[in-house]
Design a protein around this motif. Structure first.
Motif, mmCIF file in Angstrom:
data_model
loop_
_atom_site.group_PDB
_atom_site.id
_atom_site.type_symbol
_atom_site.label_atom_id
_atom_site.label_comp_id
_atom_site.label_asym_id
_atom_site.label_seq_id
_atom_site.Cartn_x
_atom_site.Cartn_y
_atom_site.Cartn_z
ATOM 1 N N TRP A 1 0.831 -1.208 0.000
ATOM 2 C CA TRP A 1 0.000 0.000 0.000
ATOM 3 C C TRP A 1 0.864 1.257 0.000
ATOM 4 O O TRP A 1 0.540 2.248 -0.664
ATOM 5 N N THR B 1 0.855 4.202 -2.856
ATOM 6 C CA THR B 1 0.641 5.603 -2.477
ATOM 7 C C THR B 1 1.790 6.484 -2.962
ATOM 8 O O THR B 1 1.574 7.590 -3.471
ATOM 9 N N ASN C 1 1.671 9.657 -5.570
ATOM 10 C CA ASN C 1 2.218 10.974 -5.224
ATOM 11 C C ASN C 1 3.273 11.431 -6.229
ATOM 12 O O ASN C 1 3.303 12.604 -6.632
ATOM 13 N N VAL D 1 -1.928 9.785 7.628
ATOM 14 C CA VAL D 1 -1.491 8.787 6.641
ATOM 15 C C VAL D 1 0.014 8.556 6.752
ATOM 16 O O VAL D 1 0.486 7.419 6.777
ATOM 17 N N TYR E 1 5.527 8.626 1.615
ATOM 18 C CA TYR E 1 4.239 8.018 1.933
ATOM 19 C C TYR E 1 3.377 9.045 2.661
ATOM 20 O O TYR E 1 3.459 9.195 3.879
ATOM 21 N N HIS F 1 -0.591 11.408 2.414
ATOM 22 C CA HIS F 1 -1.824 11.800 1.743
ATOM 23 C C HIS F 1 -1.406 12.758 0.621
ATOM 24 O O HIS F 1 -0.540 13.619 0.822
#
Length: 283
Positions: A74, A78, A82, A151, A165, A167
């Protein structure tokens, strides 16, 4: 020496894209940082899953603790989202026009000398530390932490990819602390490219999870991930900066971490109960 090296870069980029000025301004800095990110982090990912093959395992900060396969998958997804977002923003026409309006150059004119770079890169480090400290403290306020920054703090056992890593909103917001310093101190993209290399080494080291000799300490930021969350009143705002943690020293947000390490010199180990954040609360 600097001009000769940049002349080679100009020659290579002119072969990649007809508008080499656009390529050097918008594609090269972000693309270079993403390439370096994965060059540094693929080995660290491998070591997370195969610690017996890890030559730096003895320097691991959280002994015997590793991220799970599901968590890493995950995190990788992510990070890729980004980085794609970063490349889209960097390559958009609005960014290109903004750089042109700011007078940022990519050719041989106004290329910084070695003497210029010797003060510009340290200036970028200091500016980044100040801007990032302010942005980071803002992200640790109640609403922003629980809705956005949390996050990043789901990574309690830091590995290199933890550095990207976030949001997506947090990622873009935090990126302002990275992109502003070279624009403020220089009008040439060479400074930006060199700064991005320095920044990528710094942030990867801070999140790598290893206390490697002769490298800046990663213990303080590792502690930040394992202990600093909004519901922790004692450690809500600790080690918020980067590099030498100048602003943390000035505001006293490093002292609680130093005290914890003095009492727990071995850090968090596999047998030690680590703080657990659940729904904004500490178990």
């Amino acid at each position: 020496m600097v001009s000769d090296s940049w002349a080679v870069v100009m020659q290579l980029t002119s072969q990649v894209m007809a508008d080499s000025h656009y390529f050097r301004l918008c594609v090269l800095p972000t693309g270079l940082s993403i390439l370096l990110f994965w060059c540094l982090n693929v080995p660290l990912l491998f070591f997370n899953f195969f610690p017996t093959w890890n030559p730096i395992e003895n320097w691991k900060i959280q002994k015997g603790r590793y991220e799970t396969g599901d968590r890493v998958a995950w995190m990788v997804l992510t990070v890729l989202v980004n980085q794609t977002l970063a490349m889209i923003i960097s390559c958009c026409n609005q960014n290109y026009q903004g750089l042109l309006d700011a007078g940022v150059k990519s050719g041989m004119s106004a290329i910084p000398s070695v003497g210029d770079l010797l003060w510009q890169i340290p200036a970028c480090c200091m500016l980044y530390d100040a801007i990032f400290f302010a942005c980071h403290c803002l992200m640790h306020t109640k609403w922003l932490y629980h809705n956005i920054h949390k996050v990043h703090h789901k990574s309690k056992i830091t590995i290199g990819i933890s550095s990207a890593y976030f949001h997506p909103v947090d990622y873009v917001f935090s990126a302002t602390a990275v992109v502003l310093p070279p624009i403020l101190v220089s009008d040439h993209v060479l400074t930006t490219c060199l700064w991005m290399i320095v920044f990528m080494f710094e942030t990867t080291n801070a999140h790598c999870g290893y206390e490697i000799p002769f490298m800046p300490s990663a213990k303080d930021h590792d502690f930040h991930h394992s202990h600093s969350f909004y519901s922790s009143k004692e450690y809500r705002f600790v080690t918020m900066g980067a590099f030498a943690l100048v602003w943390d020293r000035l505001f006293g947000t490093k002292e609680p971490v130093d005290n914890w390490w003095a009492k727990n010199p071995n850090g968090i180990t596999k047998r030690m109960k680590a703080p657990i954040e659940k729904d904004g609360k500490t178990d």
